[in-house]
Design an enzyme around this catalytic site. Structure first.
Site, PDB file in Angstrom:
ATOM      1  CE  LYS A  84       9.264   2.401   1.947  1.00 34.27           C
ATOM      2  NZ  LYS A  84       8.468   1.142   1.962  1.00 34.27           N
ATOM      3  CB  SER A 170       5.455   1.700   4.285  1.00 34.02           C
ATOM      4  OG  SER A 170       6.388   0.922   3.538  1.00 34.02           O
ATOM      5  CB  SER A 194       5.215  -1.180   1.277  1.00 32.14           C
ATOM      6  OG  SER A 194       4.854  -1.433   2.612  1.00 32.14           O
TER       7      SER A 194
END
Length: 591
Positions: A84, A170, A194
């Site tokens: 990420k 996210s 997330s």
């Protein structure tokens, strides 16, 4: 290798076995992943922010050369990791999908990345996300102003199975890459859902570990010390367990930043023969079961999953969780305000080694990062926070201290007491309470359908369990009628990560990993465009012909593999959703 299986189809565990046995090379395996990405047209998923093919292959070649010199390459033997883009990896930008960090090249990696590479793993790339990790939808809007930033913050990571539905947030790009089989596994980061929401939306396994057990140091953008932790994604439980064992910091206990009254061990022993007979799982009423309740379709899917679990010996204990809800509600304002304290303080460039921008010697400032935010609503939010804080503090320092010293400990103790009071090993609750909403049916939380307004229930239990410092995991159980995955969640007390992973392994035997999406993405050959618009519909009565009732409109440019996507959003009122139905209601953006 199993018959009729390509290298890219292998699970991470299977791939490592082949790599270490030298049944294939690190270069051939990395190239197979890149070929899957290209041949499937998966570029349209917008999963990557940074993909440096030559660097990936060079790192793979270095592992192969190491083996040829007679040096050990275990335990990872060259397996790539998708990361990420909030987690620092030296040699890659860390943008958090926002223009203000477009040139943020860290001088060092997060310790867990160094650890992964020291174990002879390589980095596949940096993955797309909700701008500044801000939402559980991961909707980023296209804007002409941001194209000069090489599309940073300009693209929405799409769902691997149904590109019109949200991909969770996210950490959406990380999850979609694992689901679509061009990444074997990935790292996520969880503030308030997330790691779990994207796993739910993309049909993979996602773990939020006990806070403090994954060592990212200060190499993570916008890391709130009361919530944020790096987590893991895997297509199978064996993959998730293996990645966790590689990333986890063993033989340690959580430190004071974990916020636990008594530190807990970060060790995560796995029981591969866990017996489900007599295992008790609590069903907290306010976590989707009763309030707000499940939609009819999700209720049916859930009932089927629960029946399979009961047939295997699991006992469910429904209980009134109003007490959990109350302590969270009491702390909600201060807990939300703590984002303004912690996000900005960890990001700020001040003369101390603990603050992110200073630590990396970046010349940009916190106001510059926030003012350049691409999504209009986020820019307004962050700018307002800064104005209220006068570039220093928002609200009263006493309020934040009260949250840290009284309200947050109350949440933690109430949760721990509930596990004991109801004599359950873990809590279970839905992934989402309805089918996944369409991207252009999201925010500001209403959608008009068949003469009425349909609202998506707030998924605030993502936030509550994050504040409670529990360990949590999402596990897939099937698909809904839109072709999107459906999953359930488990939460266990801090330090029970090994138990939770063992439980996931036992449950996987009932449900199995989900089958892959089509080998060619439906959006192959075209690109998505998400535009932001002001809402004119008040939610009262029927909307007028030119009214809009969501902030986002989704269209696809070019000729998509799917003719449905090629025409999607090309007619009708912007923000109307397509098709217009109650199955895709609006969704909260707390992420």
């Amino acid at each position: 290798m199993p018959a009729n299986t390509s290298l890219a189809d292998l699970t991470a565990t299977q791939a490592i076995a082949m790599l270490c046995a030298r049944d294939t090379t690190a270069v051939l395996y990395a190239q197979a992943l890149l070929d899957r990405y290209d041949s499937g047209g998966y570029e349209c998923l917008n999963a990557f922010i940074s993909l440096n093919r030559s660097q990936v292959l060079a790192e793979a070649a270095a592992v192969d050369a190491k083996h040829d010199r007679g040096e050990p390459i275990t335990p990872l033997c060259g397996l790539p990791l998708a990361v990420k883009d909030t987690i620092d990896v030296e040699g890659y930008r860390t943008t958090a999908a926002t223009p203000g960090l477009k040139e943020a090249f860290p001088g060092f990696s997060a310790p867990l990345i160094d650890n992964y590479k020291a174990k002879n793993g390589i980095i596949l790339g940096k993955m797309n996300l909700a701008e500044l990790s801000s939402t559980v939808t991961s909707i980023n809007t296209n804007s002409p102003a941001c194209y000069s930033y090489n599309d940073i913050g300009c693209s929405t990571p799409l769902n691997a199975y149904n590109q019109t539905r949200i991909s969770g947030g996210s950490s959406a790009g990380s999850a979609a890459s694992v689901a679509a089989r061009f990444a074997p596994w990935a790292l996520c980061e969880d503030t308030g859902g997330s790691c779990r929401a994207p796993a739910i939306a993309n049909g993979i396994y996602g773990l939020r570990p006990t806070l403090g057990c994954y060592n990212y140091s200060d190499a993570l953008v916008l890391a709130t010390f009361t919530r944020d932790t790096v987590g893991s994604f895997g297509r199978t439980m064996e993959d998730l367990i293996l990645l966790d064992s590689v990333i986890r910091t063993p033989n340690t206990t959580t430190d004071e930043l974990g916020g636990l009254p008594v530190p807990v061990s970060c060790d995560a022993p796995i029981d591969r023969s866990m017996n489900l007979t007599g295992l008790k799982l609590g069903l907290p009423s306010n976590f989707g079961w009763v309030n707000p309740g499940l939609s009819g379709e999700i209720q049916n899917i859930t009932n089927h999953a629960m029946q399979l679990m009961m047939n295997a010996g699991v006992e469910f204990v429904p209980f009134d969780s109003q007490g959990l809800n109350d302590v969270s509600a009491d702390a909600w304002g201060a807990g939300t305000e703590s984002y303004a304290y912690e996000d900005t303080d960890t990001l700020a460039r001040q003369d101390t080694h603990t603050l992110y921008l200073y630590r990396h010697n970046y010349t940009t400032s916190v106001p510059e990062v926030y003012y350049e935010t691409n999504r209009p609503d986020l820019q307004a939010l962050y700018t307002n926070q800064l104005i209220q804080r006068d570039f220093s503090r928002q609200g009263s320092t006493d309020t934040w201290v009260k949250y840290l010293t009284r309200e947050r400990p109350d949440i933690i103790s109430t949760w721990n007491n509930a596990f004991e009071e109801y004599d359950v090993s873990a809590f279970m609750y839905p992934g989402f309470s309805t089918t996944l909403p369409e991207i252009d049916a999201c925010e500001p939380y209403v959608k008009y359908s068949n003469g009425s307004v349909v609202s998506f229930p707030l998924t605030n239990y993502f936030e509550i369990d994050a504040q409670a410092v529990v360990t949590a995991m999402a596990f897939p159980v099937g698909f809904d009628s839109t072709g999107a995955p459906f999953a359930l969640q488990l939460a266990a007390p801090a330090g029970m990560d090994g138990f939770l992973l063992s439980l996931g392994l036992a449950l996987e035997k009932l449900f199995g990993p989900l089958p892959p999406p089509p080998t060619t993405a439906a959006c192959s050959g075209c690109s998505s465009n998400v535009v932001y618009t002001n809402v004119t519909y008040s939610g009262v009565g029927a909307p007028l012909d030119n009214d809009t009732w969501t902030n986002f409109g989704l269209t696809f440019s070019g000729t998509c593999e799917s003719s449905f996507l090629s025409s999607y959003g090309s007619s009708g009122v912007l923000g109307s959703g397509n098709p217009l139905s109650a199955s895709g209601p609006a969704v909260s953006t707390s992420g």
